[in-house]
Design an enzyme around this catalytic site. Structure first.
Site, PDB file in Angstrom:
ATOM      1  N   ARG A  75       0.836  -1.198   0.000  1.00  0.00           N
ATOM      2  CA  ARG A  75       0.000   0.000   0.000  1.00  0.00           C
ATOM      3  C   ARG A  75       0.870   1.247   0.000  1.00  0.00           C
ATOM      4  NH1 ARG A  75      -4.935   1.219   4.169  1.00  0.00           N
ATOM      5  NH2 ARG A  75      -3.285   1.211   5.759  1.00  0.00           N
ATOM      6  N   ASP A  89       9.283   0.861  -9.527  1.00  0.00           N
ATOM      7  CA  ASP A  89      10.690   0.651  -9.850  1.00  0.00           C
ATOM      8  C   ASP A  89      11.405  -0.154  -8.765  1.00  0.00           C
ATOM      9  OD1 ASP A  89      10.480   1.937 -12.246  1.00  0.00           O
ATOM     10  OD2 ASP A  89      11.521   3.771 -11.637  1.00  0.00           O
ATOM     11  N   ASP A 180     -11.716   3.914   7.968  1.00  0.00           N
ATOM     12  CA  ASP A 180     -11.900   5.259   7.417  1.00  0.00           C
ATOM     13  C   ASP A 180     -13.321   5.455   6.915  1.00  0.00           C
ATOM     14  OD1 ASP A 180      -9.455   6.862   7.616  1.00  0.00           O
ATOM     15  OD2 ASP A 180      -8.534   5.247   6.484  1.00  0.00           O
TER      16      ASP A 180
END
Length: 269
Positions: A75, A89, A180
């Site tokens: 995450r 990357d 949330d």
């Protein structure tokens, strides 16, 4: 011989004949990540949003996990284009982006994941672990094959827009965040409130009905099973830091009788 990368979380979900069960790794410790990787669970969520994780820590955890038959989903702290580029990357193959509230936000995240002309991801494969320093054959043209993208639905607005978000091309699935979501509904800390649970179940049904995998966080076993029955394809059922906190509290209560068990009771995430 060109190197082969692991299968993505998207592919694992498509091939699974049951829901995939995982846990959070929030400590930032590669050693803890490796311990959890050998647990027999299906997947781990390495949390760069709320955990103390820098880029070096994420690389170390991915390397520690790589030798085990478990899939890491990482995450990011946000949907920022630069952060997403850095994560990919580093070798993050399975990305979870928090707080995606609209279809437009989902499309922006997809663009950040994809190379031009289909997106805006910066090109640096020769320098990057993600492409194994260009040892993965044709990585630039096959990057989508090696990367899966999941977005997090965790506000009342996102629940209302769940169908549009999940339908965006390039979004491989969604993850519902009850904590949330509860806060956005005016129910801070009450992620198991009936209204929150109902919203989560509604979202699961909506996204599953579109043929996209949908997951959720649920530390309470009864709630986890309820979400699985509602159609969740993947579920987080614990966290390294929570297990250590609750386990150490239980140890204290066992050997120090004067401790008040009520003081060691904590709400689940």
């Amino acid at each position: 011989m060109p190197l082969q990368l692991a299968s993505t979380f998207r592919d694992n979900l498509a091939e699974a004949d049951r829901p995939l069960i995982g846990m959070w790794v929030c400590s930032g410790s590669p050693l803890v990540a490796e311990i959890c990787a050998g647990s027999g669970l299906d997947w781990l969520l390495i949390d760069g949003e709320h955990g103390p994780l820098g880029l070096e820590s994420i690389v170390a955890q991915l390397q520690a996990i790589a030798g085990y038959p478990i899939t890491p989903l990482v995450r990011a702290p946000s949907g920022d284009t630069v952060i997403i580029k850095q994560y990919l990357d580093l070798g993050v193959q399975n990305l979870l982006v928090p707080m995606v509230n609209t279809g437009d936000e989902a499309r922006a995240v997809v663009s950040a994941v994809r190379y031009p002309p289909h997106g805006v991801r910066g090109v640096g494969s020769a320098l990057a672990r993600g492409a194994r320093w260009n040892r993965v054959d044709n990585y630039l043209t096959r990057a989508d094959e090696f990367t899966s993208l999941f977005v997090q639905i965790e506000t009342a607005d996102a629940v209302a827009n769940a169908a549009e978000i999940a339908s965006v091309d390039g979004v491989d699935g969604a993850f519902v965040g009850p904590s949330d979501l509860a806060a956005s509904m005016g129910l801070l800390g009450q992620q198991e409130h009936p209204d929150v649970v109902a919203s989560v179940e509604q979202t699961i049904r909506t996204i599953a009905g579109l043929g996209k995998p949908v997951g959720v966080n649920a530390f309470d076993p009864s709630v986890a099973h309820r979400y699985l029955e509602a159609g969740a394809h993947f579920v987080l059922v614990g966290a390294d830091v929570a297990l250590l906190a609750r386990g150490s509290e239980a140890l204290t209560a066992k050997y120090i009788p004067s401790s008040d068990p009520a003081e060691t009771t904590r709400a689940s995430y």
